[in-house]
Design a protein around this motif. Structure first.
Motif, PDB file in Angstrom:
ATOM      1  N   ALA A  28       0.835  -1.209   0.000  1.00 26.17           N
ATOM      2  CA  ALA A  28       0.000   0.000   0.000  1.00 26.17           C
ATOM      3  C   ALA A  28       0.866   1.254   0.000  1.00 26.17           C
ATOM      4  O   ALA A  28       1.866   1.336   0.706  1.00 26.17           O
ATOM      5  CB  ALA A  28      -0.929  -0.003   1.204  1.00 26.17           C
ATOM      6  N   GLY A  29       0.473   2.224  -0.823  1.00 31.36           N
ATOM      7  CA  GLY A  29       1.175   3.499  -0.898  1.00 31.36           C
ATOM      8  C   GLY A  29       2.340   3.518  -1.868  1.00 31.36           C
ATOM      9  O   GLY A  29       2.891   4.582  -2.142  1.00 31.36           O
ATOM     10  N   LEU A  30       2.733   2.354  -2.390  1.00 25.51           N
ATOM     11  CA  LEU A  30       3.846   2.299  -3.336  1.00 25.51           C
ATOM     12  C   LEU A  30       3.313   2.295  -4.767  1.00 25.51           C
ATOM     13  O   LEU A  30       2.228   1.793  -5.050  1.00 25.51           O
ATOM     14  CB  LEU A  30       4.694   1.046  -3.094  1.00 25.51           C
ATOM     15  CG  LEU A  30       5.355   0.945  -1.726  1.00 25.51           C
ATOM     16  CD1 LEU A  30       6.155  -0.352  -1.617  1.00 25.51           C
ATOM     17  CD2 LEU A  30       6.247   2.145  -1.451  1.00 25.51           C
ATOM     18  N   TRP A  31       4.103   2.856  -5.653  1.00 25.73           N
ATOM     19  CA  TRP A  31       3.741   2.919  -7.064  1.00 25.73           C
ATOM     20  C   TRP A  31       4.197   1.649  -7.759  1.00 25.73           C
ATOM     21  O   TRP A  31       5.144   0.989  -7.305  1.00 25.73           O
ATOM     22  CB  TRP A  31       4.374   4.147  -7.708  1.00 25.73           C
ATOM     23  CG  TRP A  31       3.775   5.415  -7.197  1.00 25.73           C
ATOM     24  CD1 TRP A  31       4.143   6.099  -6.066  1.00 25.73           C
ATOM     25  CD2 TRP A  31       2.672   6.125  -7.746  1.00 25.73           C
ATOM     26  NE1 TRP A  31       3.334   7.196  -5.890  1.00 25.73           N
ATOM     27  CE2 TRP A  31       2.418   7.232  -6.917  1.00 25.73           C
ATOM     28  CE3 TRP A  31       1.864   5.925  -8.875  1.00 25.73           C
ATOM     29  CZ2 TRP A  31       1.400   8.145  -7.175  1.00 25.73           C
ATOM     30  CZ3 TRP A  31       0.857   6.835  -9.137  1.00 25.73           C
ATOM     31  CH2 TRP A  31       0.635   7.932  -8.293  1.00 25.73           C
ATOM     32  N   GLU A  32       3.519   1.314  -8.855  1.00 22.87           N
ATOM     33  CA  GLU A  32       3.862   0.122  -9.618  1.00 22.87           C
ATOM     34  C   GLU A  32       3.403   0.286 -11.059  1.00 22.87           C
ATOM     35  O   GLU A  32       2.640   1.193 -11.388  1.00 22.87           O
ATOM     36  CB  GLU A  32       3.201  -1.118  -9.015  1.00 22.87           C
ATOM     37  CG  GLU A  32       1.684  -1.125  -9.135  1.00 22.87           C
ATOM     38  CD  GLU A  32       1.039  -2.388  -8.580  1.00 22.87           C
ATOM     39  OE1 GLU A  32       1.763  -3.283  -8.094  1.00 22.87           O
ATOM     40  OE2 GLU A  32      -0.198  -2.466  -8.642  1.00 22.87           O
ATOM     41  N   PHE A  33       3.892  -0.634 -11.888  1.00 25.38           N
ATOM     42  CA  PHE A  33       3.364  -0.769 -13.229  1.00 25.38           C
ATOM     43  C   PHE A  33       2.206  -1.758 -13.088  1.00 25.38           C
ATOM     44  O   PHE A  33       2.368  -2.824 -12.504  1.00 25.38           O
ATOM     45  CB  PHE A  33       4.432  -1.295 -14.183  1.00 25.38           C
ATOM     46  CG  PHE A  33       5.614  -0.365 -14.292  1.00 25.38           C
ATOM     47  CD1 PHE A  33       5.513   0.830 -14.995  1.00 25.38           C
ATOM     48  CD2 PHE A  33       6.816  -0.664 -13.676  1.00 25.38           C
ATOM     49  CE1 PHE A  33       6.597   1.701 -15.092  1.00 25.38           C
ATOM     50  CE2 PHE A  33       7.902   0.194 -13.761  1.00 25.38           C
ATOM     51  CZ  PHE A  33       7.787   1.381 -14.463  1.00 25.38           C
ATOM     52  N   PRO A  34       1.018  -1.418 -13.579  1.00 29.54           N
ATOM     53  CA  PRO A  34      -0.140  -2.281 -13.357  1.00 29.54           C
ATOM     54  C   PRO A  34       0.034  -3.665 -13.989  1.00 29.54           C
ATOM     55  O   PRO A  34       0.734  -3.820 -14.983  1.00 29.54           O
ATOM     56  CB  PRO A  34      -1.291  -1.526 -14.004  1.00 29.54           C
ATOM     57  CG  PRO A  34      -0.738  -0.321 -14.639  1.00 29.54           C
ATOM     58  CD  PRO A  34       0.706  -0.228 -14.349  1.00 29.54           C
ATOM     59  N   GLY A  35      -0.637  -4.630 -13.391  1.00 28.38           N
ATOM     60  CA  GLY A  35      -0.579  -6.002 -13.879  1.00 28.38           C
ATOM     61  C   GLY A  35      -1.192  -6.934 -12.860  1.00 28.38           C
ATOM     62  O   GLY A  35      -2.060  -6.531 -12.092  1.00 28.38           O
ATOM     63  N   GLY A  36      -0.706  -8.162 -12.814  1.00 29.16           N
ATOM     64  CA  GLY A  36      -1.243  -9.116 -11.850  1.00 29.16           C
ATOM     65  C   GLY A  36      -0.658 -10.504 -12.018  1.00 29.16           C
ATOM     66  O   GLY A  36       0.228 -10.733 -12.851  1.00 29.16           O
ATOM     67  N   LYS A  37      -1.181 -11.429 -11.224  1.00 31.16           N
ATOM     68  CA  LYS A  37      -0.694 -12.804 -11.222  1.00 31.16           C
ATOM     69  C   LYS A  37      -1.067 -13.520 -12.519  1.00 31.16           C
ATOM     70  O   LYS A  37      -2.186 -13.400 -13.008  1.00 31.16           O
ATOM     71  CB  LYS A  37      -1.292 -13.577 -10.048  1.00 31.16           C
ATOM     72  CG  LYS A  37      -0.781 -13.113  -8.706  1.00 31.16           C
ATOM     73  CD  LYS A  37      -1.420 -13.906  -7.590  1.00 31.16           C
ATOM     74  CE  LYS A  37      -1.045 -13.272  -6.248  1.00 31.16           C
ATOM     75  NZ  LYS A  37      -1.833 -13.814  -5.153  1.00 31.16           N
ATOM     76  N   ILE A  38      -0.099 -14.271 -13.017  1.00 26.39           N
ATOM     77  CA  ILE A  38      -0.314 -15.082 -14.213  1.00 26.39           C
ATOM     78  C   ILE A  38      -0.993 -16.379 -13.782  1.00 26.39           C
ATOM     79  O   ILE A  38      -0.506 -17.080 -12.899  1.00 26.39           O
ATOM     80  CB  ILE A  38       1.019 -15.366 -14.935  1.00 26.39           C
ATOM     81  CG1 ILE A  38       1.681 -14.041 -15.358  1.00 26.39           C
ATOM     82  CG2 ILE A  38       0.801 -16.289 -16.121  1.00 26.39           C
ATOM     83  CD1 ILE A  38       3.078 -14.204 -15.929  1.00 26.39           C
TER      84      ILE A  38
END
Length: 132
Positions: A28-38
């Motif tokens: 929470a609160g951290l930035w990321e490149f969107p995506g998800g679990k394969i």
């Protein structure tokens, strides 16, 4: 090890979509490149198209493998994050797992506090030829 895909999504101005994990989510609160679990039987590109529709309501087209990074979170899972460059194809962004998102110049990404697994991709983007 958990396989996770991340999309480095470009808009028509050459900016990249980043999103901040909302309160109550891991990282929470951290930035990321969107995506998800394969999921089983799914490749990274198919995962990214599915995840971005589910989590943000947008359509993307992955077009180029960008790299991968393995990271072990303290007290948490060991992940392999597989990144693909993608083109934004349409849809209005609706946030579910995030509380903020921005289209940012690749050269400005280092100003944000990213999730540890995403940091190598931030650095790689910042040093690509032609990045401002």
């Amino acid at each position: 090890m958990i396989q996770v895909a991340a999309a480095i999504i470009y808009n028509n101005e050459g900016r990249v979509l980043i999103a901040r994990r909302r309160e109550g989510k891991s990282q929470a609160g951290l930035w990321e490149f969107p995506g998800g679990k394969i999921e089983d039987g799914e490749d990274a590109g198919a995962c990214l198209r599915r995840e971005l529709i589910e989590e943000m309501g947008i359509d993307i087209m992955p077009y180029e493998y960008f790299g991968e990074n393995e990271h072990s979170y303290r007290g948490g899972p060991h992940i392999r994050l597989i990144a693909w460059k993608a083109e934004y194809c349409g849809g209005e962004i609706k946030l579910t797992d995030h509380d903020d998102c921005r289209w940012e110049s690749p050269g400005e990404l280092e100003r944000y506090l990213f999730a540890p697994a995403d940091i190598p991709f931030v650095r790689k983007l910042a040093h690509e030829p032609g990045v401002q």
